[in-house]
Enzyme design. Sequence first.
Site, PDB file in Angstrom:
ATOM      1  N   HIS A 251       2.657  -4.773   2.166  1.00  0.00           N
ATOM      2  CA  HIS A 251       2.877  -6.150   2.063  1.00  0.00           C
ATOM      3  C   HIS A 251       2.725  -6.900   0.632  1.00  0.00           C
ATOM      4  O   HIS A 251       2.935  -5.501  -0.461  1.00  0.00           O
ATOM      5  CB  HIS A 251       1.778  -6.764   2.310  1.00  0.00           C
ATOM      6  CG  HIS A 251      -0.531  -6.097   1.921  1.00  0.00           C
ATOM      7  ND1 HIS A 251      -0.345  -5.310   1.942  1.00  0.00           N
ATOM      8  CD2 HIS A 251      -0.658  -7.632   1.285  1.00  0.00           C
ATOM      9  CE1 HIS A 251      -1.119  -5.476   1.317  1.00  0.00           C
ATOM     10  NE2 HIS A 251      -1.445  -6.634   0.723  1.00  0.00           N
TER      11      HIS A 251
ATOM     12  N   ASP B 148       0.899 -10.093  -1.958  1.00  0.00           N
ATOM     13  CA  ASP B 148      -0.463 -10.597  -1.186  1.00  0.00           C
ATOM     14  C   ASP B 148       0.051 -12.019  -0.694  1.00  0.00           C
ATOM     15  O   ASP B 148       1.809 -12.754  -1.301  1.00  0.00           O
ATOM     16  CB  ASP B 148      -1.144 -11.017  -2.255  1.00  0.00           C
ATOM     17  CG  ASP B 148      -1.492  -9.502  -2.399  1.00  0.00           C
ATOM     18  OD1 ASP B 148      -1.903  -8.872  -1.655  1.00  0.00           O
ATOM     19  OD2 ASP B 148      -2.123  -9.083  -3.750  1.00  0.00           O
TER      20      ASP B 148
ATOM     21  N   HIS C 198       2.554  -3.628  -1.695  1.00  0.00           N
ATOM     22  CA  HIS C 198       1.895  -2.831  -2.053  1.00  0.00           C
ATOM     23  C   HIS C 198       0.726  -1.838  -1.073  1.00  0.00           C
ATOM     24  O   HIS C 198       0.973  -2.812   0.689  1.00  0.00           O
ATOM     25  CB  HIS C 198       0.631  -2.691  -3.067  1.00  0.00           C
ATOM     26  CG  HIS C 198      -0.108  -4.133  -2.620  1.00  0.00           C
ATOM     27  ND1 HIS C 198       0.281  -5.304  -3.051  1.00  0.00           N
ATOM     28  CD2 HIS C 198      -1.872  -4.188  -2.338  1.00  0.00           C
ATOM     29  CE1 HIS C 198       0.089  -6.234  -2.866  1.00  0.00           C
ATOM     30  NE2 HIS C 198      -1.764  -5.770  -2.198  1.00  0.00           N
TER      31      HIS C 198
ATOM     32  N   ARG D 187     -11.011  -8.759  -6.634  1.00  0.00           N
ATOM     33  CA  ARG D 187      -9.679  -8.636  -7.143  1.00  0.00           C
ATOM     34  C   ARG D 187      -9.885 -10.448  -6.955  1.00  0.00           C
ATOM     35  O   ARG D 187      -9.910 -11.166  -6.334  1.00  0.00           O
ATOM     36  CB  ARG D 187      -8.631  -9.157  -5.338  1.00  0.00           C
ATOM     37  CG  ARG D 187      -7.075  -8.271  -6.179  1.00  0.00           C
ATOM     38  CD  ARG D 187      -6.768  -8.675  -4.989  1.00  0.00           C
ATOM     39  NE  ARG D 187      -5.662  -9.971  -4.549  1.00  0.00           N
ATOM     40  CZ  ARG D 187      -5.450 -10.005  -2.978  1.00  0.00           C
ATOM     41  NH1 ARG D 187      -4.894  -9.216  -1.893  1.00  0.00           N
ATOM     42  NH2 ARG D 187      -4.834 -11.262  -2.895  1.00  0.00           N
TER      43      ARG D 187
HETATM   44  C1  SIN Z   1      -4.660  -5.530  -2.060  1.00  0.00           C
HETATM   45  O1  SIN Z   1      -4.063  -5.831  -1.008  1.00  0.00           O
HETATM   46  O2  SIN Z   1      -4.737  -6.640  -1.688  1.00  0.00           O
HETATM   47  C2  SIN Z   1      -5.784  -4.348  -1.400  1.00  0.00           C
HETATM   48  C3  SIN Z   1      -5.541  -3.515  -1.853  1.00  0.00           C
HETATM   49  C4  SIN Z   1      -6.201  -2.084  -2.247  1.00  0.00           C
HETATM   50  O3  SIN Z   1      -7.463  -2.554  -1.904  1.00  0.00           O
HETATM   51  O4  SIN Z   1      -5.759  -1.308  -3.063  1.00  0.00           O
END
Ligand code: SIN
Length: 276
Positions: A105, A107, A252, A267
């Site tokens: 995805h 974000d 990612h 995050r």
């Molecule tokens: C996310 O999608 O922000 C999580 C990425 C991660 O935990 O590596």
Amino acid sequence: MPDDRMECRTIEVKPLTPTIGAEIFGVDLGQPLTGQQFDEIHAALMRHLVIFFRDQHLTIEQHKAFGRRFGELDIHPTTQMAGHPEIIEIKADEHSKYVAGEVWHSDVTCNPVPPMGSILYLHKIPDNGGGDTLFINMYRAYETLSDPVRRLIDGLTAVHDGDQVYRIRQGKTLTTPAPRAEHPVVRTHPVTGRKALFVNRNFTSHIAGMSRLESDALLDMLYRHSEQDEFKCRFKWQPNSIAFWDNRCTMHLAMWDYYPQKRYGHRVTVAGTKPC
Ligand code: SIN
């Protein structure tokens, strides 16, 4: 705006692969950035699409302050830390039924204005390894499609549906409907001017104006094309590493290959502009 090949005076940039990802050395992100440091970090992000930092020691306020150098911070539609709504807690342990980001995805693309970038800081990583994050260069995914397919998808739009992630896959009880938005299948990056594929397995429900059969087949082809190894990099976390990715031109995936081990972090998400 400095050229993306600018010579760095304040940081060292070591590419992870020829296509995507670079490690950045020589900066303490807990301290306010000088203008030159900011320009060089921003240029490295534009050039490498995701950048990584090691051995950083940030309080929540320092993490937010670093994010705010790049823009306003977004508030996530479903996941907010108590007392710090700009922070998403990344938390996996023996009680987890899912982890955030385990499907490819970009974000929160269900938002009408999805984020520009995300800055993830992990303090606890799994004891025996695992928990890497993988990234894809979505410029290259678009640029390597054949001319007829590029002509087909240029000008199409797709619906991105928060319900299919938060309510259906993650089983959350939401008091308000999850966001839903329609975006171009191919977006133009507002800084670099390059075109990037902008659909993902997590949020994209269908391509507007197509039958379910047509849309599923086209999206499946685009995903399989994007997920080829030549467009990817893989980041191995250490405690106190940071990854900063540009959501406008990457996807990612967080590997969940360490259950029941613990992986914790925070995050922040930097606000973006409407895709066009
Ligand atoms: C996310 O999608 O922000 C999580 C990425 C991660 O935990 O590596």
